[in-house]
Design an enzyme around this catalytic site. Sequence first.
Site, short mmCIF file in Angstrom:
data_model
loop_
_atom_site.label_atom_id
_atom_site.label_comp_id
_atom_site.label_asym_id
_atom_site.label_seq_id
_atom_site.Cartn_x
_atom_site.Cartn_y
_atom_site.Cartn_z
CB THR A 159 -0.80 0.15 1.23
OG1 THR A 159 -1.97 -1.11 1.16
CG2 THR A 159 -1.49 1.17 1.50
NE ARG A 187 -9.81 -6.07 3.73
CZ ARG A 187 -8.86 -5.18 3.77
NH1 ARG A 187 -8.23 -4.90 2.67
NH2 ARG A 187 -8.18 -5.08 4.72
CB VAL A 188 -13.82 -1.35 2.15
CG1 VAL A 188 -13.08 -0.14 1.91
CG2 VAL A 188 -14.49 -1.50 0.60
N GLY A 189 -10.86 -2.07 3.43
CA GLY A 189 -9.92 -1.75 4.36
C GLY A 189 -9.77 -0.45 4.65
CG ASP A 190 -6.33 0.76 6.85
OD1 ASP A 190 -6.24 0.02 5.93
OD2 ASP A 190 -5.24 1.56 7.42
CB THR A 209 0.82 0.66 5.54
OG1 THR A 209 0.77 -0.62 4.86
CG2 THR A 209 1.83 1.20 6.05
N GLY A 212 -5.86 -3.81 7.88
CA GLY A 212 -6.82 -2.57 7.66
C GLY A 212 -7.95 -2.83 8.65
N1 ASP Z 1 -4.46 -1.46 5.11
C1 ASP Z 1 -4.32 -2.11 3.74
C2 ASP Z 1 -5.70 -2.80 3.77
O1 ASP Z 1 -6.06 -3.41 4.66
C3 ASP Z 1 -3.47 -3.28 3.28
C4 ASP Z 1 -1.96 -2.51 3.56
O2 ASP Z 1 -1.57 -1.73 4.06
O3 ASP Z 1 -0.96 -3.57 3.45
O4 ASP Z 1 -6.28 -2.74 2.67
#
Ligand code: ASP
Length: 291
Positions: A159, A187-190, A209, A212
Amino acid sequence: VTVIGIHAGAGPRSPKLRDHYDECHDALVRALAAGRELLERGADAVDAVTLAVTVMEDFELFNAGRGAALCTDGCVQLSASLMRGADRAAGAVAGVSRTKNPILAAAAVLASPQVLLIGDHADAFADRHGAEQVSPDYFVTERQLRNLRAATTDVSTGTVGAVALDAYGVLAAATSTGGIIGQPPGRVGDSPVIGAGTWADRHAAVSCTGDGELFIRSAVARTIAFRAEQGTTLADATRLSLEDVESLGGTGGVIACDAHGALSLPYTTEAMPRGVWRAGAEPQVWVTEAM
Ligand code: ASP
């Protein structure tokens, strides 16, 4: 003071980073230089972090834009967000698959009354605002298909993000990702969640990063800025939030910049490719090495 910091994802000291050290190093140098050049020309922090992120999105070994992690069905669902500290204007997109640089879609949303747009409608919105559209195949690389088949963690991280303080004292933060390799579609992360993966106000700018879901549940980015506002040093504020994520069983990293130009770039994984530039000093970049 004028400052920019960038990251390309917290994760293991993977074969990807070791075998492609020079390319990753070069991509970080180019992203930092792009942001720096804008800041030196008097551009604002929002434009600087946006441009730095586009450079990392275009680099296919990072998990954003082309070369992003694939969902279980082999498709990409990209997310990005952008925030300006002065007025807390924010823009984010989730689940886009046609906008070549998702951070430009987030920039278009930032300039609108909305904060978060999703899916095809977000792509169409970005298209109407001049962001280049590509076929979803553009994002899919052989390397990521191999990773999905092998279910390796080689490129599950990567990321990208940037934070900056410009000559006018404005802070900004940006984050862009393909999510986590083999994530379920939808799916949605942070990363596109304002206050979790990205935040900027008059006190601090933060890009995150890592795991998430746990970054969302810890409201990491906003909490760091809030602690900075309450007088906690940036170094302590970022450490406390990573400890909070760790208490839920997660790891990751953050880059944060405060209104005085202090930067903090801690991580609790093996590596976090990153770079910093401060007016009057030489840029510094780390791929696998510790600070
Ligand atoms: N934080 C990102 C997510 O959860 C992934 C990452 O930072 O590697 O989508």
